[in-house]
Design a protein around this motif. Structure first.
Motif, PDB file in Angstrom:
ATOM      1  N   VAL A 115      86.552  71.019  64.855  1.00 43.16           N
ATOM      2  CA  VAL A 115      85.641  70.995  65.913  1.00 43.16           C
ATOM      3  C   VAL A 115      84.334  70.427  65.446  1.00 43.16           C
ATOM      4  CG1 VAL A 115      84.396  72.171  67.816  1.00 43.16           C
ATOM      5  CG2 VAL A 115      86.655  72.595  67.385  1.00 43.16           C
ATOM      6  N   ALA A 116      83.879  70.914  63.922  1.00 45.76           N
ATOM      7  CA  ALA A 116      82.391  70.488  63.446  1.00 45.76           C
ATOM      8  C   ALA A 116      82.647  69.051  63.404  1.00 45.76           C
ATOM      9  CB  ALA A 116      82.245  71.245  62.316  1.00 45.76           C
ATOM     10  N   ALA A 117      83.646  68.491  63.019  1.00 46.16           N
ATOM     11  CA  ALA A 117      83.752  66.853  63.146  1.00 46.16           C
ATOM     12  C   ALA A 117      83.246  65.968  64.267  1.00 46.16           C
ATOM     13  CB  ALA A 117      85.023  66.537  62.450  1.00 46.16           C
ATOM     14  N   ARG A 118      83.412  66.758  65.268  1.00 48.39           N
ATOM     15  CA  ARG A 118      83.050  65.993  66.732  1.00 48.39           C
ATOM     16  C   ARG A 118      81.500  66.546  66.989  1.00 48.39           C
ATOM     17  NH1 ARG A 118      87.329  68.618  70.786  1.00 48.39           N
ATOM     18  NH2 ARG A 118      86.174  67.301  72.234  1.00 48.39           N
ATOM     19  N   ALA A 119      80.813  67.216  66.257  1.00 52.53           N
ATOM     20  CA  ALA A 119      79.534  67.794  66.835  1.00 52.53           C
ATOM     21  C   ALA A 119      78.529  66.481  66.424  1.00 52.53           C
ATOM     22  CB  ALA A 119      79.050  68.945  66.216  1.00 52.53           C
ATOM     23  N   ASP A 120      77.365  66.403  67.342  1.00 55.26           N
ATOM     24  CA  ASP A 120      76.336  65.863  67.169  1.00 55.26           C
ATOM     25  C   ASP A 120      75.143  66.538  66.771  1.00 55.26           C
ATOM     26  OD1 ASP A 120      77.050  62.832  67.923  1.00 55.26           O
ATOM     27  OD2 ASP A 120      77.275  63.857  69.741  1.00 55.26           O
ATOM     28  N   PHE A 121      75.560  67.960  67.205  1.00 54.97           N
ATOM     29  CA  PHE A 121      74.700  69.135  66.930  1.00 54.97           C
ATOM     30  C   PHE A 121      75.564  70.171  66.834  1.00 54.97           C
ATOM     31  CE2 PHE A 121      72.050  66.314  69.604  1.00 54.97           C
ATOM     32  CZ  PHE A 121      70.687  66.220  68.698  1.00 54.97           C
TER      33      PHE A 121
END
Length: 313
Positions: free
Chosen positions: A188-194
């Motif tokens: 999920v961290a790979a999808r984050a802008d923030f």
């Protein structure tokens, strides 16, 4: 007569307000824990920011029955050996949403638009324009799904953001587009802008954000820590910031506080540092007394089961 110690920069303001409502309670107000030592032996209740209560002061409070923390987090008090088993502990969980959400937005907008560069240009009278990223359409991944996260998520949706949660205990939450288990954190961290940290600190969350999580983030992504210093591997973060593997960070909390002057985070142009002010506001006394007043009333009447925000330890 119940004797209460208030230990806070706003101690006098708390005492003046509470004494009007509880004339039968004896309140002692101090800014400094050292000054409180002369009365601590007779104190039954301590009201203070959880991380500002020295262990030695608790140990000296022989009549202590209850601690009311002015914080959501109480990890410094629930650590082994800090509180005797008979001492009750309550938090002010649920009152910090407005100020924490506003600090989150301050960081997201300032980091995304490179406001620090604008300030440097202003100091040099330098006129420079660049594209201004907006929050609409951006993805925020919030690690931790408590009341603070719910408050922030509602406001993120108003900005048109996609909101993804990471939680070890909840599969759904209001205003979250998706909620993933903690085991999916790297993915999920790979999808984050923030990547927003709001998770409580515990042995399970120590360095939850580690090199693997940071390495999964996009080079254009920002990390914002409003949780606890120990949740984040700061050495790994520094490495990723220095190498440009992530775009920047907003940090309100650190493993060592105050942050030492020689820490390289101070000098990074893509880092915003705030001095652990996330939970504070100009209405902090009014906010916290919405919990304090009913809790003191319940305590003096012996209705201990009615204490709000009881914390197990």
């Amino acid at each position: 007569m119940t004797k209460v110690l208030i230990l806070d920069v706003n101690a006098q303001q708390y005492r003046d307000r509470l004494a009007r409502h509880f004339p039968a309670v004896e309140f002692h107000a101090f800014h400094d824990a050292k000054d409180a030592e002369r009365v601590i032996a007779d104190i039954e209740v301590i009201i203070a920011l959880g991380h500002h209560i020295p262990k030695a002061l608790i140990a000296a409070a022989r009549k202590l029955k209850w601690i009311q923390a002015l914080t959501t987090g109480t990890d410094t008090l629930t650590a082994p050996g800090v509180l005797p088993p008979h001492v009750l502990l309550t938090s002010t969980r649920g009152i910090h949403g407005p100020q924490m959400s506003e600090l989150a937005f301050l960081n997201m907008i300032a980091l995304g638009r490179n406001f620090r560069k604008m300030q440097r240009n202003q100091a040099e009278a330098k006129w420079e324009q660049w594209g201004q990223p907006i929050l609409e359409g951006k993805t925020i991944v919030i690690v931790g799904l408590g009341l603070l996260a719910e408050h922030l998520a509602a406001r993120c949706k108003l900005f048109g953001m996609q909101v993804i949660g990471v939680s070890s205990g909840r599969a759904h939450a209001p205003n979250f587009d998706q909620v993933h288990p903690r085991s999916d954190l790297v993915k999920v961290a790979a999808r984050a802008d923030f990547l927003m940290l709001l998770v409580p600190y515990s042995k399970e969350t120590h360095h939850l954000i580690n090199r693997e999580v940071l390495a999964a983030m996009k080079p254009s992504a920002f990390l914002i820590n409003l949780a606890r210093g120990g949740v984040l591997d700061e050495a790994a973060l520094i490495e990723h910031l220095q190498s440009g593997k992530i775009a920047g960070a907003g940090l309100d909390i650190f493993s060592t506080q105050p942050l030492p002057p020689d820490n390289p985070l101070w000098r990074m142009p893509n880092v915003i540092i705030t001095p652990n002010i996330g939970g504070r506001s100009d209405k902090f006394v009014e906010q916290t007394t919405t919990v304090l007043e009913p809790n003191i009333q319940a305590f003096v009447e012996g209705r201990l089961k009615d204490l709000r925000n009881l914390v197990a330890h």
